[in-house]
Design a protein around this motif. Structure first.
Motif, PDB file in Angstrom:
ATOM      1  N   ILE A 232       1.068  -1.367  -0.108  1.00 43.37           N
ATOM      2  CA  ILE A 232       0.118   0.073  -0.111  1.00 43.37           C
ATOM      3  C   ILE A 232       0.931   1.211   0.042  1.00 43.37           C
ATOM      4  N   GLY A 233       0.406   2.508  -0.434  1.00 41.89           N
ATOM      5  CA  GLY A 233       0.940   3.913  -0.328  1.00 41.89           C
ATOM      6  C   GLY A 233       1.952   3.965  -1.341  1.00 41.89           C
ATOM      7  N   GLY A 234       3.042   4.584  -0.954  1.00 39.32           N
ATOM      8  CA  GLY A 234       4.316   5.044  -1.662  1.00 39.32           C
ATOM      9  C   GLY A 234       4.629   4.359  -2.921  1.00 39.32           C
ATOM     10  N   PHE A 235       4.810   2.847  -2.506  1.00 38.86           N
ATOM     11  CA  PHE A 235       5.235   1.989  -3.513  1.00 38.86           C
ATOM     12  C   PHE A 235       4.265   1.973  -4.586  1.00 38.86           C
TER      13      PHE A 235
ATOM     14  N   GLN B  60      12.193   1.793  -1.893  1.00 41.40           N
ATOM     15  CA  GLN B  60      13.189   0.766  -1.134  1.00 41.40           C
ATOM     16  C   GLN B  60      12.263   0.546   0.060  1.00 41.40           C
ATOM     17  N   ASP B  61      11.609   1.529   0.515  1.00 42.71           N
ATOM     18  CA  ASP B  61      10.604   1.223   1.808  1.00 42.71           C
ATOM     19  C   ASP B  61       9.376   1.138   1.412  1.00 42.71           C
ATOM     20  N   ILE B  62       8.933  -0.198   1.643  1.00 46.00           N
ATOM     21  CA  ILE B  62       7.460  -0.645   1.160  1.00 46.00           C
ATOM     22  C   ILE B  62       6.557  -1.046   2.561  1.00 46.00           C
ATOM     23  N   ASP B  63       5.554  -0.224   2.375  1.00 49.58           N
ATOM     24  CA  ASP B  63       4.522  -0.594   3.348  1.00 49.58           C
ATOM     25  C   ASP B  63       3.614  -1.649   2.907  1.00 49.58           C
ATOM     26  N   ILE B  64       3.514  -2.488   3.949  1.00 50.42           N
ATOM     27  CA  ILE B  64       2.572  -3.591   3.888  1.00 50.42           C
ATOM     28  C   ILE B  64       1.435  -3.550   4.822  1.00 50.42           C
TER      29      ILE B  64
ATOM     30  N   SER C 172      -7.008   6.663  12.370  1.00 51.40           N
ATOM     31  CA  SER C 172      -5.857   6.978  11.527  1.00 51.40           C
ATOM     32  C   SER C 172      -4.670   6.417  11.642  1.00 51.40           C
ATOM     33  N   TYR C 173      -4.083   6.354  10.255  1.00 57.97           N
ATOM     34  CA  TYR C 173      -2.715   5.831  10.316  1.00 57.97           C
ATOM     35  C   TYR C 173      -1.557   6.916  10.381  1.00 57.97           C
ATOM     36  N   THR C 174      -1.079   7.103  11.454  1.00 60.41           N
ATOM     37  CA  THR C 174       0.031   7.844  11.390  1.00 60.41           C
ATOM     38  C   THR C 174       0.949   7.160  12.279  1.00 60.41           C
ATOM     39  N   ARG C 175       2.410   7.190  12.295  1.00 59.23           N
ATOM     40  CA  ARG C 175       3.431   6.677  12.924  1.00 59.23           C
ATOM     41  C   ARG C 175       3.622   7.341  14.359  1.00 59.23           C
ATOM     42  N   ASP C 176       3.218   8.668  14.418  1.00 58.08           N
ATOM     43  CA  ASP C 176       3.663   9.484  15.727  1.00 58.08           C
ATOM     44  C   ASP C 176       2.044   9.732  16.341  1.00 58.08           C
TER      45      ASP C 176
ATOM     46  N   ARG D 129      -8.635   5.830   6.002  1.00 56.34           N
ATOM     47  CA  ARG D 129      -7.835   6.672   7.040  1.00 56.34           C
ATOM     48  C   ARG D 129      -6.397   7.199   6.662  1.00 56.34           C
ATOM     49  N   ARG D 130      -6.049   7.018   5.397  1.00 57.58           N
ATOM     50  CA  ARG D 130      -4.775   7.419   4.920  1.00 57.58           C
ATOM     51  C   ARG D 130      -4.862   8.862   4.237  1.00 57.58           C
ATOM     52  N   ASP D 131      -3.609   9.387   3.855  1.00 58.81           N
ATOM     53  CA  ASP D 131      -3.713  10.845   3.660  1.00 58.81           C
ATOM     54  C   ASP D 131      -4.206  11.305   2.318  1.00 58.81           C
ATOM     55  N   PHE D 132      -3.747  10.833   1.136  1.00 60.41           N
ATOM     56  CA  PHE D 132      -4.411  11.119  -0.121  1.00 60.41           C
ATOM     57  C   PHE D 132      -4.795   9.921  -0.960  1.00 60.41           C
TER      58      PHE D 132
ATOM     59  N   LEU E 228       0.125  17.234  10.188  1.00 57.70           N
ATOM     60  CA  LEU E 228       1.271  17.140   9.454  1.00 57.70           C
ATOM     61  C   LEU E 228       0.853  17.082   7.709  1.00 57.70           C
ATOM     62  N   ARG E 229      -0.191  16.130   7.930  1.00 61.15           N
ATOM     63  CA  ARG E 229      -0.571  16.036   6.566  1.00 61.15           C
ATOM     64  C   ARG E 229      -0.759  17.519   5.454  1.00 61.15           C
ATOM     65  N   MET E 230      -0.847  18.342   6.146  1.00 61.13           N
ATOM     66  CA  MET E 230      -1.272  19.714   5.460  1.00 61.13           C
ATOM     67  C   MET E 230       0.083  20.068   4.772  1.00 61.13           C
TER      68      MET E 230
ATOM     69  N   ARG F  26       4.173  19.129   0.106  1.00 63.04           N
ATOM     70  CA  ARG F  26       5.301  18.629  -0.344  1.00 63.04           C
ATOM     71  C   ARG F  26       5.163  17.659  -1.508  1.00 63.04           C
ATOM     72  N   PHE F  27       4.118  17.021  -1.574  1.00 64.70           N
ATOM     73  CA  PHE F  27       3.685  16.060  -2.680  1.00 64.70           C
ATOM     74  C   PHE F  27       3.460  16.906  -3.998  1.00 64.70           C
ATOM     75  N   ALA F  28       2.775  17.946  -3.616  1.00 65.59           N
ATOM     76  CA  ALA F  28       2.344  19.079  -4.831  1.00 65.59           C
ATOM     77  C   ALA F  28       3.650  19.676  -5.524  1.00 65.59           C
ATOM     78  N   ALA F  29       4.517  19.995  -4.549  1.00 69.08           N
ATOM     79  CA  ALA F  29       6.188  20.536  -4.928  1.00 69.08           C
ATOM     80  C   ALA F  29       6.752  19.489  -5.733  1.00 69.08           C
ATOM     81  N   GLN F  30       6.785  18.254  -4.920  1.00 65.69           N
ATOM     82  CA  GLN F  30       7.475  17.011  -5.521  1.00 65.69           C
ATOM     83  C   GLN F  30       7.389  16.631  -6.921  1.00 65.69           C
ATOM     84  N   LEU F  31       5.790  16.609  -6.979  1.00 65.43           N
ATOM     85  CA  LEU F  31       5.404  15.943  -8.225  1.00 65.43           C
ATOM     86  C   LEU F  31       4.739  16.964  -9.243  1.00 65.43           C
TER      87      LEU F  31
ATOM     88  N   GLU G  60      10.746  18.481  14.938  1.00 69.12           N
ATOM     89  CA  GLU G  60      11.547  17.118  13.902  1.00 69.12           C
ATOM     90  C   GLU G  60      10.524  16.846  12.686  1.00 69.12           C
ATOM     91  N   ARG G  61       9.302  16.509  13.011  1.00 66.59           N
ATOM     92  CA  ARG G  61       8.459  16.170  11.995  1.00 66.59           C
ATOM     93  C   ARG G  61       8.365  17.158  10.609  1.00 66.59           C
ATOM     94  N   ILE G  62       7.992  18.600  11.310  1.00 66.94           N
ATOM     95  CA  ILE G  62       7.921  19.547  10.478  1.00 66.94           C
ATOM     96  C   ILE G  62       9.301  19.692   9.477  1.00 66.94           C
TER      97      ILE G  62
HETATM   98  N1  CTP Z   1       0.837   8.109   5.647  1.00 69.11           N
HETATM   99  C1  CTP Z   1      -0.718   8.833   6.057  1.00 69.11           C
HETATM  100  N2  CTP Z   1      -0.433   9.894   6.627  1.00 69.11           N
HETATM  101  C2  CTP Z   1       0.796  10.280   7.252  1.00 69.11           C
HETATM  102  C3  CTP Z   1       1.894   9.545   6.879  1.00 69.11           C
HETATM  103  C4  CTP Z   1       1.688   8.471   6.073  1.00 69.11           C
HETATM  104  O1  CTP Z   1      -1.645   8.392   5.638  1.00 69.11           O
HETATM  105  N3  CTP Z   1       0.867  11.448   7.889  1.00 69.11           N
HETATM  106  C5  CTP Z   1       0.480   6.902   4.933  1.00 69.11           C
HETATM  107  C6  CTP Z   1       0.106   7.031   3.234  1.00 69.11           C
HETATM  108  O2  CTP Z   1      -0.437   6.049   2.946  1.00 69.11           O
HETATM  109  C7  CTP Z   1       1.633   6.877   2.844  1.00 69.11           C
HETATM  110  C8  CTP Z   1       2.247   5.686   3.630  1.00 69.11           C
HETATM  111  O3  CTP Z   1       1.494   5.911   4.775  1.00 69.11           O
HETATM  112  O4  CTP Z   1       1.891   6.374   1.331  1.00 69.11           O
HETATM  113  C9  CTP Z   1       3.702   5.883   3.919  1.00 69.11           C
HETATM  114  O5  CTP Z   1       4.159   6.866   4.388  1.00 69.11           O
HETATM  115  P1  CTP Z   1       5.438   7.591   4.106  1.00 69.11           P
HETATM  116  O6  CTP Z   1       6.414   6.507   4.069  1.00 69.11           O
HETATM  117  O7  CTP Z   1       5.845   8.638   4.985  1.00 69.11           O
HETATM  118  O8  CTP Z   1       5.414   8.318   2.448  1.00 69.11           O
HETATM  119  P2  CTP Z   1       5.378   7.733   1.332  1.00 69.11           P
HETATM  120  O9  CTP Z   1       4.072   7.604   0.649  1.00 69.11           O
HETATM  121  O10 CTP Z   1       5.892   6.386   1.147  1.00 69.11           O
HETATM  122  O11 CTP Z   1       6.218   8.797   0.491  1.00 69.11           O
HETATM  123  P3  CTP Z   1       7.666   9.262   0.495  1.00 69.11           P
HETATM  124  O12 CTP Z   1       8.680   7.910   0.915  1.00 69.11           O
HETATM  125  O13 CTP Z   1       8.064  10.080  -0.569  1.00 69.11           O
HETATM  126  O14 CTP Z   1       7.618  10.269   2.112  1.00 69.11           O
END
Ligand code: CTP
Length: 362
Positions: free
Chosen positions: A32-35, A47-51, A101-105, A122-125, A172-174, A179-184, A209-211
């Protein structure tokens, strides 16, 4: 709806191993996600893959580690309900599907027993909520409930749920949207943009730190100004870099104007970014004029002056780095040096101040 399968995206043997592990412990698993997003964007395999496991992500990680040909350690983050397995080619992040919500922090309790759909909600985009099935009956199937594929094509950043909900789950998703708009080189859709504007003050609950992690990613874009203009327009920037927003605007006294130092600064950042990937040189460009706001004066004789702004700016660099928990070592000293020297145009503009010279300094 048409069923699209992308077996080629997950042809690496590690995906088969995850699939076997998931079947062995009786859970469904998905990439799921970035991959998935980067596969369609052809950005090169991540290289980082979310399962995501519909069940325990930690248990799945442990089973995968057992089945992998090489012996592998599992790092378990119990508080977050995640586990990480490193292979030669990848860092695999496992998580159980969540209703919350999915957020690591996240400070929210972890609620694991969600369905895949709960988790995607519950994911960001929408472009980050797409998943490939790793289950034997439909291996490689794209699960894309919010039509992220269409948003990738339209180059749109959009939240799966109402933006106020998605952004309040993790403010932080704001910044991630920007960031994604600028990167992509994508556009943030109008609803999202307004929601960010309305909720900007909630960025205050996010750690520095996250900011900074997001800010540095914006800084490393081909055209950092894209991100900084959005940060300014949404109101986010003034919460963590008020020194920069203080440079905005043009004052006029007795028919004499000075330039808008905010937009001038962004031009300098874009210019330097065409020459170098050095993050600290880019920071130096961003901060080179911050001493101008507090030193600005108007005199009838000479018009607008900014006397001593380089020295003032260099001092401000220290306080800014300290406040934002950025390194206070030689990186900060380098930025200070560049800010102090920034009014000596030749030294900064000259070719010799590009990568090789910077490598000597940093
Ligand atoms: N995610 C989310 N909300 C966040 C952070 C992450 O919903 N605040 C979800 C998204 O589905 C995202 C996935 O977790 O695709 C993995 O997050 P992360 O590794 O931070 O970003 P990537 O999408 O993998 O992109 P990048 O490596 O460019 O940061």
């Amino acid at each position: 709806m048409e069923q699209l399968q992308f077996k080629d995206a997950i042809s690496h043997p590690v995906f088969k191993t995850i699939s076997e592990a998931a079947a062995a412990i009786g859970v469904d698993a998905y990439v799921i996600g970035g991959f998935v997003r980067d596969y369609f964007l052809k950005r090169g395999a991540k290289q980082d893959i979310d399962i995501v496991a519909v069940g325990s992500g930690i248990e799945l990680a442990q089973k995968v580690a057992k089945l992998l040909p090489q012996s592998t350690k599992v790092s378990v983050f119990k508080t977050y309900g995640t586990a990480m397995v490193k292979t030669d080619d990848f860092e695999l992040e496992f998580v159980g599907a969540r209703k919350e919500s999915y957020t690591r922090d996240s400070r929210n309790p972890i609620v694991e027993d969600g369905t895949l759909e709960d988790d995607q909600n519950r994911r960001d985009f929408t472009i980050n909520a797409m998943a490939f099935s790793l289950n034997p009956e439909n291996y490689g199937l794209l699960v894309d409930p919010f039509n992220g594929i269409a948003d990738l094509e339209k180059k749109i950043i959009k939240t799966p749920l109402a933006p106020d909900v998605t952004y309040s789950d993790d403010p932080l998703r704001m910044m991630r949207a920007i960031r994604f708009a600028a990167q992509l080189n994508f556009r943030i859709n109008d609803d999202s943009f307004h929601s960010i504007k309305n909720n900007a003050s909630r960025i205050k609950i996010i750690t520095n730190e996250r900011i900074i992690t997001e800010l540095n990613k914006i800084m490393m874009c081909n055209e950092p100004s894209h991100g900084f203009i959005l940060l300014e327009k949404t109101g986010l920037l003034s919460y963590f870099l008020p020194e920069l927003t203080a440079l905005k605007g043009i004052e006029e006294v007795e028919g004499q104007k000075h330039k808008d130092n905010f937009y001038h600064t962004l031009e300098v950042v874009d210019n330097i970014s065409r020459k170098t990937d050095n993050l600290w040189l880019r920071w130096a460009a961003l901060l080179h004029d911050i001493g101008k706001a507090p030193t600005k004066k108007f005199s009838k004789k000479v018009g607008w002056t900014f006397h001593g702004h380089e020295f003032k700016g260099a001092k401000m660099v220290y306080h800014l780095f300290k406040r934002l928990k950025m390194p206070l070592n030689d990186k900060m000293k380098f930025v200070q040096l560049m800010v102090r020297m920034s009014s000596r145009p030749i030294a900064v503009i000259d070719e010799s101040a590009t990568d090789s010279a910077v490598r000597r300094l940093v």
